[in-house]
Design an enzyme around this catalytic site. Sequence first.
Site, PDB file in Angstrom:
ATOM      1  CG  ASP A  88      -0.244   0.075   2.545  1.00 28.31           C
ATOM      2  OD1 ASP A  88       0.794  -0.603   2.702  1.00 28.31           O
ATOM      3  OD2 ASP A  88      -0.723   0.794   3.440  1.00 28.31           O
ATOM      4  CD  GLU A 153       4.281   1.068   6.850  1.00 30.11           C
ATOM      5  OE1 GLU A 153       5.049   1.468   7.737  1.00 30.11           O
ATOM      6  OE2 GLU A 153       3.895   1.795   5.894  1.00 30.11           O
TER       7      GLU A 153
END
Length: 456
Positions: A88, A153
Amino acid sequence: MKMIEDYLKEKRNVHLEELFSFLSLESISALPEHKEDIQKTAEWLVQALTNAGLENASIYQTKGNPVVYADWLHAEGKPTVLVYGHYDVQPVDPLELWDTPPFSPEIRDEKLYARGASDDKGQVFMHIKAIEGILQTNGSLPVNIKFCIEGEEEVGSPTLPLFVEENKELLGADVIVISDTGMIEQGKPTICYGLRGLCGMEIHVKGPRSDLHSGLFGGAIQNPIAAISGLLASFHDQNGVIAVEGFYDRVTPLTPDEKEAFKALQISDDTFIEQTGSPTLFGEEGFSTLERLWVRPTLEINGIKGGFQGTGVKTVIPSEASAKITCRLVPAQDPEEIVALLEKHIEAHKPKGVDVTVQLFDKGTPFVTPFDHKAIQAAGKAYETVYKVPTSYTRGGGSIPIVAAFDQILNLPVVLMGFGLPDENFHAPNEHFHLENYDKGLQTICHYWFELAEVW
Protein backbone atom coordinates in the site's frame (compact mmCIF):
# COMPACT_ATOMS: atom_id res chain seq x y z
CA MET A 1 27.55 -14.73 -8.01
CA LYS A 2 28.68 -13.34 -11.36
CA MET A 3 26.04 -15.39 -13.18
CA ILE A 4 23.35 -13.89 -10.96
CA GLU A 5 24.61 -10.35 -11.52
CA ASP A 6 24.80 -10.95 -15.28
CA TYR A 7 21.22 -12.21 -15.27
CA LEU A 8 19.99 -9.13 -13.40
CA LYS A 9 21.84 -6.83 -15.85
CA GLU A 10 20.46 -8.69 -18.84
CA LYS A 11 16.90 -8.51 -17.50
CA ARG A 12 17.14 -4.96 -16.11
CA ASN A 13 14.87 -3.29 -18.67
CA VAL A 14 12.32 -6.10 -18.53
CA HIS A 15 12.28 -5.94 -14.73
CA LEU A 16 11.90 -2.15 -14.73
CA GLU A 17 8.89 -2.49 -17.03
CA GLU A 18 7.40 -4.92 -14.52
CA LEU A 19 8.12 -2.48 -11.72
CA PHE A 20 6.37 0.24 -13.74
CA SER A 21 3.23 -1.93 -13.86
CA PHE A 22 3.43 -2.50 -10.10
CA LEU A 23 3.83 1.21 -9.41
CA SER A 24 0.93 2.13 -11.71
CA LEU A 25 -1.56 0.37 -9.39
CA GLU A 26 -3.21 2.97 -7.13
CA SER A 27 -3.02 0.97 -3.89
CA ILE A 28 -3.82 3.84 -1.48
CA SER A 29 -4.88 2.23 1.79
CA ALA A 30 -6.13 5.42 3.45
CA LEU A 31 -8.90 6.00 0.88
CA PRO A 32 -11.84 3.55 0.74
CA GLU A 33 -12.44 4.25 -2.96
CA HIS A 34 -9.20 2.37 -3.73
CA LYS A 35 -10.37 -0.98 -2.29
CA GLU A 36 -10.49 -2.48 -5.78
CA ASP A 37 -6.98 -1.20 -6.54
CA ILE A 38 -5.76 -2.80 -3.30
CA GLN A 39 -7.17 -6.16 -4.38
CA LYS A 40 -5.68 -5.85 -7.87
CA THR A 41 -2.27 -5.08 -6.36
CA ALA A 42 -2.43 -8.15 -4.12
CA GLU A 43 -3.31 -10.26 -7.18
CA TRP A 44 -0.43 -8.69 -9.13
CA LEU A 45 1.97 -9.70 -6.35
CA VAL A 46 0.75 -13.29 -6.29
CA GLN A 47 1.50 -13.57 -10.01
CA ALA A 48 4.89 -11.83 -9.67
CA LEU A 49 5.95 -14.11 -6.81
CA THR A 50 4.85 -17.17 -8.75
CA ASN A 51 6.68 -16.03 -11.88
CA ALA A 52 9.84 -15.52 -9.80
CA GLY A 53 9.78 -19.18 -8.78
CA LEU A 54 8.26 -18.95 -5.34
CA GLU A 55 5.62 -21.45 -4.26
CA ASN A 56 2.29 -21.34 -2.41
CA ALA A 57 1.71 -17.73 -3.45
CA SER A 58 -1.67 -16.84 -1.95
CA ILE A 59 -3.90 -14.01 -0.83
CA TYR A 60 -5.03 -14.17 2.79
CA GLN A 61 -8.09 -12.07 3.48
CA THR A 62 -8.21 -10.19 6.77
CA LYS A 63 -10.72 -7.83 8.38
CA GLY A 64 -8.85 -5.12 6.51
CA ASN A 65 -6.73 -5.35 3.38
CA PRO A 66 -5.37 -8.71 2.21
CA VAL A 67 -1.95 -10.13 3.08
CA VAL A 68 0.10 -11.79 0.33
CA TYR A 69 2.16 -14.85 1.24
CA ALA A 70 4.61 -17.04 -0.71
CA ASP A 71 7.51 -19.33 0.15
CA TRP A 72 10.37 -21.50 -1.07
CA LEU A 73 11.40 -24.06 1.54
CA HIS A 74 13.84 -26.52 0.01
CA ALA A 75 17.16 -25.45 1.60
CA GLU A 76 17.46 -28.29 4.07
CA GLY A 77 19.38 -27.45 7.22
CA LYS A 78 19.57 -23.75 6.33
CA PRO A 79 17.85 -20.82 8.05
CA THR A 80 14.39 -19.62 7.11
CA VAL A 81 13.98 -15.92 6.40
CA LEU A 82 10.67 -14.06 6.59
CA VAL A 83 10.75 -11.07 4.22
CA TYR A 84 8.20 -8.42 5.23
CA GLY A 85 7.07 -5.49 3.11
CA HIS A 86 3.96 -3.56 2.18
CA TYR A 87 2.23 -2.86 -1.13
CA ASP A 88 0.00 0.00 0.00
CA VAL A 89 1.04 3.61 -0.55
CA GLN A 90 0.30 7.06 0.80
CA PRO A 91 -2.26 9.43 -0.76
CA VAL A 92 -0.81 11.71 -3.43
CA ASP A 93 -2.16 15.11 -2.38
CA PRO A 94 -1.37 17.85 -3.25
CA LEU A 95 -1.50 16.54 -6.81
CA GLU A 96 -0.51 19.87 -8.38
CA LEU A 97 2.97 19.63 -6.81
CA TRP A 98 3.85 16.48 -8.78
CA ASP A 99 5.99 17.09 -11.87
CA THR A 100 4.56 13.92 -13.46
CA PRO A 101 1.44 11.89 -12.55
CA PRO A 102 2.13 9.85 -9.39
CA PHE A 103 0.92 6.57 -10.91
CA SER A 104 2.62 7.03 -14.28
CA PRO A 105 6.20 5.94 -13.48
CA GLU A 106 8.97 7.82 -15.21
CA ILE A 107 12.77 7.72 -15.10
CA ARG A 108 14.57 11.07 -14.98
CA ASP A 109 18.26 11.54 -14.16
CA GLU A 110 18.57 7.87 -13.15
CA LYS A 111 15.77 8.25 -10.62
CA LEU A 112 12.45 6.43 -10.83
CA TYR A 113 9.54 8.78 -10.03
CA ALA A 114 6.21 7.37 -8.81
CA ARG A 115 4.23 7.00 -5.62
CA GLY A 116 5.60 3.92 -3.87
CA ALA A 117 8.90 3.92 -5.78
CA SER A 118 10.89 4.10 -2.54
CA ASP A 119 8.22 3.36 0.07
CA ASP A 120 7.84 0.44 -0.30
CA LYS A 121 6.93 -1.10 -3.64
CA GLY A 122 10.37 -0.56 -5.17
CA GLN A 123 12.13 -2.27 -2.27
CA VAL A 124 9.62 -5.16 -2.14
CA PHE A 125 10.08 -5.67 -5.89
CA MET A 126 13.86 -5.90 -5.43
CA HIS A 127 13.45 -8.82 -3.04
CA ILE A 128 11.24 -10.64 -5.53
CA LYS A 129 13.69 -10.14 -8.39
CA ALA A 130 16.68 -11.15 -6.26
CA ILE A 131 14.96 -14.49 -5.64
CA GLU A 132 14.20 -14.82 -9.34
CA GLY A 133 17.82 -14.09 -10.26
CA ILE A 134 19.18 -16.76 -7.91
CA LEU A 135 16.65 -19.40 -8.94
CA GLN A 136 17.13 -18.76 -12.66
CA THR A 137 20.91 -19.11 -12.45
CA ASN A 138 21.42 -21.51 -9.51
CA GLY A 139 18.23 -23.53 -9.60
CA SER A 140 17.88 -23.29 -5.81
CA LEU A 141 18.22 -20.80 -2.96
CA PRO A 142 20.90 -20.84 -0.24
CA VAL A 143 18.24 -20.20 2.44
CA ASN A 144 14.53 -20.84 2.89
CA ILE A 145 12.36 -17.84 2.12
CA LYS A 146 8.88 -16.72 3.16
CA PHE A 147 7.19 -13.49 2.04
CA CYS A 148 4.60 -11.57 4.05
CA ILE A 149 3.48 -8.46 2.16
CA GLU A 150 0.65 -6.45 3.68
CA GLY A 151 -1.64 -3.68 2.46
CA GLU A 152 -2.21 -1.53 5.54
CA GLU A 153 1.21 -0.31 6.68
CA GLU A 154 0.48 3.29 5.69
CA VAL A 155 -2.57 3.32 8.00
CA GLY A 156 -0.80 1.72 10.97
CA SER A 157 -1.12 -2.02 10.17
CA PRO A 158 -4.31 -2.39 12.27
CA THR A 159 -5.06 -6.01 11.31
CA LEU A 160 -1.56 -7.42 10.76
CA PRO A 161 -0.68 -8.21 14.42
CA LEU A 162 -3.78 -10.43 14.67
CA PHE A 163 -2.88 -12.09 11.34
CA VAL A 164 0.64 -12.79 12.63
CA GLU A 165 -0.71 -14.10 15.95
CA GLU A 166 -3.12 -16.44 14.17
CA ASN A 167 -0.51 -17.63 11.64
CA LYS A 168 2.60 -18.17 13.78
CA GLU A 169 3.33 -21.53 12.17
CA LEU A 170 2.85 -20.23 8.64
CA LEU A 171 5.19 -17.30 9.32
CA GLY A 172 7.66 -19.21 11.50
CA ALA A 173 11.27 -18.35 10.64
CA ASP A 174 14.74 -17.77 12.06
CA VAL A 175 15.07 -14.11 11.11
CA ILE A 176 12.90 -11.32 9.70
CA VAL A 177 14.27 -9.02 6.99
CA ILE A 178 12.59 -5.71 6.20
CA SER A 179 13.57 -3.27 3.47
CA ASP A 180 11.36 -0.32 4.36
CA THR A 181 14.09 1.93 5.73
CA GLY A 182 16.93 3.88 4.18
CA MET A 183 20.61 4.74 4.10
CA ILE A 184 21.93 7.75 5.96
CA GLU A 185 23.18 9.26 2.69
CA GLN A 186 24.09 8.36 -0.88
CA GLY A 187 26.80 5.72 -1.04
CA LYS A 188 26.63 4.91 2.70
CA PRO A 189 24.90 1.55 3.26
CA THR A 190 23.09 1.51 6.57
CA ILE A 191 21.58 -1.08 8.88
CA CYS A 192 19.11 0.11 11.50
CA TYR A 193 19.16 -2.38 14.37
CA GLY A 194 16.77 -0.69 16.78
CA LEU A 195 13.72 1.56 16.88
CA ARG A 196 12.18 3.57 19.66
CA GLY A 197 8.71 2.75 20.91
CA LEU A 198 5.85 5.17 21.41
CA CYS A 199 3.14 6.16 23.85
CA GLY A 200 1.18 9.32 24.24
CA MET A 201 -1.84 11.07 25.64
CA GLU A 202 -3.92 14.20 25.52
CA ILE A 203 -4.22 16.12 28.80
CA HIS A 204 -7.46 18.01 29.40
CA VAL A 205 -7.69 20.75 32.02
CA LYS A 206 -11.19 21.98 32.91
CA GLY A 207 -11.87 25.12 34.94
CA PRO A 208 -15.08 27.18 35.02
CA ARG A 209 -18.29 26.03 33.35
CA SER A 210 -17.72 28.45 30.43
CA ASP A 211 -15.31 31.19 29.36
CA LEU A 212 -15.41 34.10 31.79
CA HIS A 213 -14.70 37.83 31.59
CA SER A 214 -11.15 38.30 32.90
CA GLY A 215 -12.02 41.68 34.40
CA LEU A 216 -14.90 40.32 36.43
CA PHE A 217 -13.32 37.05 37.56
CA GLY A 218 -9.54 37.41 37.04
CA GLY A 219 -7.64 36.78 40.25
CA ALA A 220 -10.44 34.76 41.81
CA ILE A 221 -10.25 31.50 39.86
CA GLN A 222 -7.55 29.33 38.30
CA ASN A 223 -6.81 29.97 34.63
CA PRO A 224 -6.74 26.59 32.75
CA ILE A 225 -4.03 27.80 30.36
CA ALA A 226 -1.81 28.84 33.26
CA ALA A 227 -2.58 25.54 34.97
CA ILE A 228 -1.67 23.37 32.00
CA SER A 229 1.43 25.47 31.30
CA GLY A 230 2.72 24.75 34.80
CA LEU A 231 1.86 21.07 34.45
CA LEU A 232 3.71 20.80 31.14
CA ALA A 233 6.73 22.64 32.57
CA SER A 234 6.94 20.06 35.34
CA PHE A 235 7.82 17.28 32.87
CA HIS A 236 11.43 18.49 32.37
CA ASP A 237 14.14 20.24 34.33
CA GLN A 238 16.10 23.14 32.85
CA ASN A 239 18.73 20.76 31.40
CA GLY A 240 16.28 18.75 29.32
CA VAL A 241 16.11 15.81 31.73
CA ILE A 242 12.65 14.26 32.06
CA ALA A 243 11.46 14.83 35.62
CA VAL A 244 8.86 12.04 35.78
CA GLU A 245 9.82 9.77 38.67
CA GLY A 246 10.93 6.33 37.47
CA PHE A 247 10.96 7.31 33.79
CA TYR A 248 14.60 6.28 33.24
CA ASP A 249 14.64 3.25 35.56
CA ARG A 250 14.67 0.63 32.78
CA VAL A 251 16.88 2.49 30.29
CA THR A 252 20.03 0.50 29.46
CA PRO A 253 23.30 2.18 28.45
CA LEU A 254 24.95 1.79 25.05
CA THR A 255 27.64 -0.84 24.72
CA PRO A 256 31.19 0.40 23.96
CA ASP A 257 30.93 -1.09 20.43
CA GLU A 258 27.71 0.83 19.79
CA LYS A 259 29.29 4.07 20.97
CA GLU A 260 32.19 3.53 18.58
CA ALA A 261 29.78 2.76 15.73
CA PHE A 262 27.97 6.05 16.35
CA LYS A 263 31.25 7.98 16.40
CA ALA A 264 32.31 6.30 13.15
CA LEU A 265 29.33 7.89 11.38
CA GLN A 266 31.06 11.29 11.79
CA ILE A 267 27.79 13.24 11.78
CA SER A 268 28.39 16.67 13.28
CA ASP A 269 25.91 18.76 15.24
CA ASP A 270 26.08 21.36 12.46
CA THR A 271 24.31 18.87 10.21
CA PHE A 272 21.27 18.83 12.47
CA ILE A 273 21.31 22.61 12.94
CA GLU A 274 21.27 22.98 9.15
CA GLN A 275 18.48 20.39 8.75
CA THR A 276 16.23 21.91 11.41
CA GLY A 277 16.97 25.62 11.07
CA SER A 278 17.16 25.79 14.86
CA PRO A 279 19.61 28.35 16.29
CA THR A 280 21.18 25.67 18.48
CA LEU A 281 20.65 22.11 19.64
CA PHE A 282 19.20 21.27 23.02
CA GLY A 283 18.50 18.01 24.81
CA GLU A 284 19.16 15.76 27.74
CA GLU A 285 22.40 16.82 29.38
CA GLY A 286 25.31 14.38 29.24
CA PHE A 287 24.55 12.68 25.92
CA SER A 288 25.57 13.22 22.31
CA THR A 289 23.05 14.33 19.71
CA LEU A 290 22.92 10.87 18.10
CA GLU A 291 22.35 9.27 21.50
CA ARG A 292 19.52 11.71 22.21
CA LEU A 293 17.97 10.96 18.83
CA TRP A 294 18.30 7.18 18.80
CA VAL A 295 18.86 5.61 22.22
CA ARG A 296 17.49 8.00 24.84
CA PRO A 297 13.78 8.29 25.62
CA THR A 298 11.92 11.54 25.07
CA LEU A 299 8.81 13.36 26.20
CA GLU A 300 7.61 15.95 23.70
CA ILE A 301 4.71 18.40 23.75
CA ASN A 302 3.12 18.10 20.30
CA GLY A 303 0.31 20.60 20.59
CA ILE A 304 -1.48 22.92 23.00
CA LYS A 305 -4.94 24.46 22.75
CA GLY A 306 -6.98 26.88 24.82
CA GLY A 307 -8.50 30.34 24.96
CA PHE A 308 -9.04 32.93 22.24
CA GLN A 309 -7.09 32.25 19.02
CA GLY A 310 -8.44 35.01 16.76
CA THR A 311 -6.97 38.35 15.71
CA GLY A 312 -6.75 40.99 18.40
CA VAL A 313 -7.60 40.56 22.08
CA LYS A 314 -10.53 38.93 23.80
CA THR A 315 -10.26 39.33 27.55
CA VAL A 316 -11.45 35.95 28.75
CA ILE A 317 -10.45 33.29 31.19
CA PRO A 318 -10.91 30.14 29.10
CA SER A 319 -13.07 27.33 30.38
CA GLU A 320 -10.58 24.65 29.37
CA ALA A 321 -7.20 23.91 27.83
CA SER A 322 -5.53 20.79 26.48
CA ALA A 323 -2.17 19.52 25.33
CA LYS A 324 -0.94 16.47 23.43
CA ILE A 325 2.27 14.73 24.46
CA THR A 326 4.13 11.72 23.12
CA CYS A 327 7.07 9.76 24.47
CA ARG A 328 9.62 7.89 22.37
CA LEU A 329 10.77 4.86 24.33
CA VAL A 330 13.91 2.75 24.21
CA PRO A 331 14.36 -1.02 24.69
CA ALA A 332 13.31 -2.36 28.11
CA GLN A 333 10.84 0.48 28.60
CA ASP A 334 7.22 -0.71 28.68
CA PRO A 335 4.65 1.70 27.17
CA GLU A 336 2.02 0.63 29.71
CA GLU A 337 4.38 1.30 32.60
CA ILE A 338 5.41 4.69 31.20
CA VAL A 339 1.76 5.71 30.80
CA ALA A 340 1.16 4.77 34.45
CA LEU A 341 4.17 6.87 35.52
CA LEU A 342 2.88 9.84 33.51
CA GLU A 343 -0.56 9.57 35.07
CA LYS A 344 1.01 9.39 38.54
CA HIS A 345 3.12 12.48 37.77
CA ILE A 346 0.10 14.40 36.49
CA GLU A 347 -1.88 13.55 39.62
CA ALA A 348 1.02 14.62 41.87
CA HIS A 349 1.42 17.93 40.01
CA LYS A 350 -2.25 18.62 39.42
CA PRO A 351 -2.82 22.39 39.74
CA LYS A 352 -5.33 23.69 42.21
CA GLY A 353 -8.70 24.90 41.02
CA VAL A 354 -9.09 22.69 37.93
CA ASP A 355 -10.03 19.15 37.01
CA VAL A 356 -7.48 17.15 34.95
CA THR A 357 -8.25 14.11 32.78
CA VAL A 358 -6.19 12.21 30.21
CA GLN A 359 -7.06 10.45 26.97
CA LEU A 360 -4.59 7.77 25.87
CA PHE A 361 -3.22 7.30 22.34
CA ASP A 362 -1.94 4.16 20.62
CA LYS A 363 1.22 2.57 22.00
CA GLY A 364 4.16 0.84 20.34
CA THR A 365 6.92 -1.20 21.94
CA PRO A 366 10.60 -0.43 21.25
CA PHE A 367 12.80 -3.11 19.76
CA VAL A 368 16.47 -3.83 19.25
CA THR A 369 18.33 -6.72 17.65
CA PRO A 370 21.76 -7.09 19.28
CA PHE A 371 24.33 -5.11 17.35
CA ASP A 372 26.63 -8.12 17.01
CA HIS A 373 23.95 -10.64 15.97
CA LYS A 374 25.16 -12.83 13.10
CA ALA A 375 22.17 -11.89 10.94
CA ILE A 376 23.04 -8.19 11.34
CA GLN A 377 26.74 -8.70 10.70
CA ALA A 378 26.08 -10.85 7.61
CA ALA A 379 23.90 -8.07 6.22
CA GLY A 380 26.70 -5.57 6.87
CA LYS A 381 29.17 -7.76 5.02
CA ALA A 382 26.81 -8.08 2.03
CA TYR A 383 26.48 -4.30 1.83
CA GLU A 384 30.24 -3.82 2.00
CA THR A 385 30.84 -6.39 -0.76
CA VAL A 386 28.68 -4.38 -3.16
CA TYR A 387 29.14 -0.76 -2.04
CA LYS A 388 32.88 -1.11 -1.27
CA VAL A 389 32.63 1.02 1.90
CA PRO A 390 32.03 0.12 5.57
CA THR A 391 28.42 -0.36 6.61
CA SER A 392 26.95 2.17 9.04
CA TYR A 393 25.04 0.79 12.01
CA THR A 394 22.33 3.04 13.40
CA ARG A 395 19.27 3.03 15.57
CA GLY A 396 16.11 4.82 14.47
CA GLY A 397 14.59 7.63 16.47
CA GLY A 398 11.13 6.91 15.10
CA SER A 399 8.77 4.02 15.64
CA ILE A 400 7.46 1.28 13.34
CA PRO A 401 4.92 -0.50 15.56
CA ILE A 402 4.65 -3.58 13.31
CA VAL A 403 8.38 -4.25 13.73
CA ALA A 404 7.92 -4.41 17.48
CA ALA A 405 4.86 -6.63 16.95
CA PHE A 406 6.94 -9.08 14.89
CA ASP A 407 9.62 -9.00 17.58
CA GLN A 408 7.11 -9.71 20.36
CA ILE A 409 4.84 -12.24 18.63
CA LEU A 410 7.41 -14.27 16.70
CA ASN A 411 10.38 -13.57 19.01
CA LEU A 412 12.83 -13.33 16.10
CA PRO A 413 15.77 -11.06 15.28
CA VAL A 414 14.79 -8.28 12.88
CA VAL A 415 17.18 -6.97 10.21
CA LEU A 416 16.27 -3.57 8.75
CA MET A 417 18.30 -3.27 5.55
CA GLY A 418 16.86 -0.48 3.43
CA PHE A 419 17.97 1.18 0.22
CA GLY A 420 16.04 4.45 0.22
CA LEU A 421 17.58 7.88 0.73
CA PRO A 422 16.40 10.70 3.03
CA ASP A 423 15.67 13.06 0.12
CA GLU A 424 13.47 10.70 -1.92
CA ASN A 425 10.20 12.40 -0.91
CA PHE A 426 8.40 9.33 0.38
CA HIS A 427 4.98 10.47 1.68
CA ALA A 428 5.41 13.66 -0.38
CA PRO A 429 5.00 14.80 -4.01
CA ASN A 430 7.61 13.59 -6.50
CA GLU A 431 8.55 10.47 -4.56
CA HIS A 432 11.43 8.74 -6.31
CA PHE A 433 14.01 5.98 -5.99
CA HIS A 434 17.64 6.19 -7.09
CA LEU A 435 18.33 3.49 -9.66
CA GLU A 436 21.91 3.19 -8.38
CA ASN A 437 20.46 1.79 -5.17
CA TYR A 438 17.99 -0.34 -7.11
CA ASP A 439 20.88 -2.01 -8.96
CA LYS A 440 23.22 -2.26 -5.98
CA GLY A 441 20.37 -3.24 -3.71
CA LEU A 442 19.52 -6.23 -5.89
CA GLN A 443 23.11 -7.41 -5.69
CA THR A 444 23.29 -6.80 -1.94
CA ILE A 445 20.17 -8.85 -1.26
CA CYS A 446 21.56 -11.73 -3.34
CA HIS A 447 24.89 -11.61 -1.50
CA TYR A 448 23.06 -11.50 1.82
CA TRP A 449 21.25 -14.80 1.34
CA PHE A 450 24.58 -16.55 0.64
CA GLU A 451 26.32 -14.79 3.55
CA LEU A 452 23.49 -15.76 5.91
CA ALA A 453 23.62 -19.40 4.81
CA GLU A 454 27.35 -19.49 5.61
CA VAL A 455 27.21 -17.98 9.10
CA TRP A 456 24.04 -19.64 10.44
